[in-house]
Design a protein around this motif. Structure first.
Motif, PDB file in Angstrom:
ATOM      1  N   CYS A 106      -4.554   0.015  -0.193  1.00  0.00           N
ATOM      2  CA  CYS A 106      -5.161  -1.159   0.445  1.00  0.00           C
ATOM      3  C   CYS A 106      -6.626  -0.900   0.813  1.00  0.00           C
ATOM      4  O   CYS A 106      -7.086   0.233   0.837  1.00  0.00           O
ATOM      5  CB  CYS A 106      -4.354  -1.579   1.669  1.00  0.00           C
ATOM      6  SG  CYS A 106      -4.592  -0.524   3.113  1.00  0.00           S
ATOM      7  N   CYS A 136      -7.166   1.764   3.695  1.00  0.00           N
ATOM      8  CA  CYS A 136      -6.976   3.151   3.282  1.00  0.00           C
ATOM      9  C   CYS A 136      -8.055   3.574   2.295  1.00  0.00           C
ATOM     10  O   CYS A 136      -8.507   4.717   2.302  1.00  0.00           O
ATOM     11  CB  CYS A 136      -5.597   3.323   2.627  1.00  0.00           C
ATOM     12  SG  CYS A 136      -4.251   3.103   3.781  1.00  0.00           S
ATOM     13  N   CYS A 145      -0.314   3.707   3.363  1.00  0.00           N
ATOM     14  CA  CYS A 145       0.093   3.382   4.741  1.00  0.00           C
ATOM     15  C   CYS A 145       1.380   2.573   4.792  1.00  0.00           C
ATOM     16  O   CYS A 145       1.843   2.215   5.874  1.00  0.00           O
ATOM     17  CB  CYS A 145      -1.033   2.662   5.482  1.00  0.00           C
ATOM     18  SG  CYS A 145      -1.420   1.024   4.823  1.00  0.00           S
ATOM     19  N   CYS A 205       0.845  -1.198   0.000  1.00  0.00           N
ATOM     20  CA  CYS A 205       0.000   0.000   0.000  1.00  0.00           C
ATOM     21  C   CYS A 205       0.877   1.244   0.000  1.00  0.00           C
ATOM     22  O   CYS A 205       1.699   1.432   0.901  1.00  0.00           O
ATOM     23  CB  CYS A 205      -0.936   0.013   1.203  1.00  0.00           C
ATOM     24  SG  CYS A 205      -1.913   1.544   1.276  1.00  0.00           S
TER      25      CYS A 205
HETATM   26 ZN    ZN Z   1      -3.065   1.248   3.246  1.00  0.00          ZN
END
Ligand code: ZN
Ligand code: ZN
Ligand code: ZN
Length: 141
Positions: A134, A137, A101, A98
């Motif tokens: 992801c 998020c 994050c 991701c």
């Molecule tokens: Zn993420």
């Protein structure tokens, strides 16, 4: 997961149980994402870096965990299948990174498509990284 279960998992991979190893394995089991050495240093700030590093190396050698190079400069690690051995990892799967994050996770349900790169090559490992945003998020946005 209790101590007995942890010790069983270590034994399965021929790893002698120590207090540190038990704790590190517990950490892997409770985190549903790939772990960097840095994460362990934060979680186990009271123990020294060398011990943590050695624990990770032992786990990797014994195929309790596999390493992931996700394109960031840090190698990350995640738990292996119970039947993985150092000679034969049966859990070859793509990984998701991701970009928001910076979490890396195993896509265990997927397999890496077979690639015919010709008879003159010897393949030692294959990395398959999918990058993007992801689930977590994406749901915040
Ligand atoms: Zn993420
Ligand atoms: Zn494996
Ligand atoms: Zn993985």
């Amino acid at each position: 997961m209790n101590t007995q279960e942890i010790e069983y998992l270590l034994k399965q991979k021929n790893i002698k149980s120590t207090a540190m190893r038990n704790l590190v394995l517990q950490y892997f089991l409770t985190n549903n994402k790939a772990v960097a050495l840095k994460d362990l240093e934060v979680a186990f700030h009271y123990s020294d870096r060398t011990t943590l590093f050695r624990t990770i190396k032992t786990f990797e050698e014994k195929a309790l965990i596999h390493s992931i190079k996700d394109g960031s400069n840090t190698t990350k690690y995640a738990l292996c299948n119970a039947h993985c051995t150092s000679e034969n990892h049966i859990d070859i799967h793509p990984h998701f990174y991701c970009e928001k994050c910076k979490t890396t996770m195993c896509l265990r349900k997927l397999s890496i498509p077979a690639m015919n790169i010709g008879n003159h090559f010897v393949v030692h490992s294959t990395e398959f990284i999918v990058k993007g945003i992801c689930e977590k998020c994406n749901s915040i946005a």
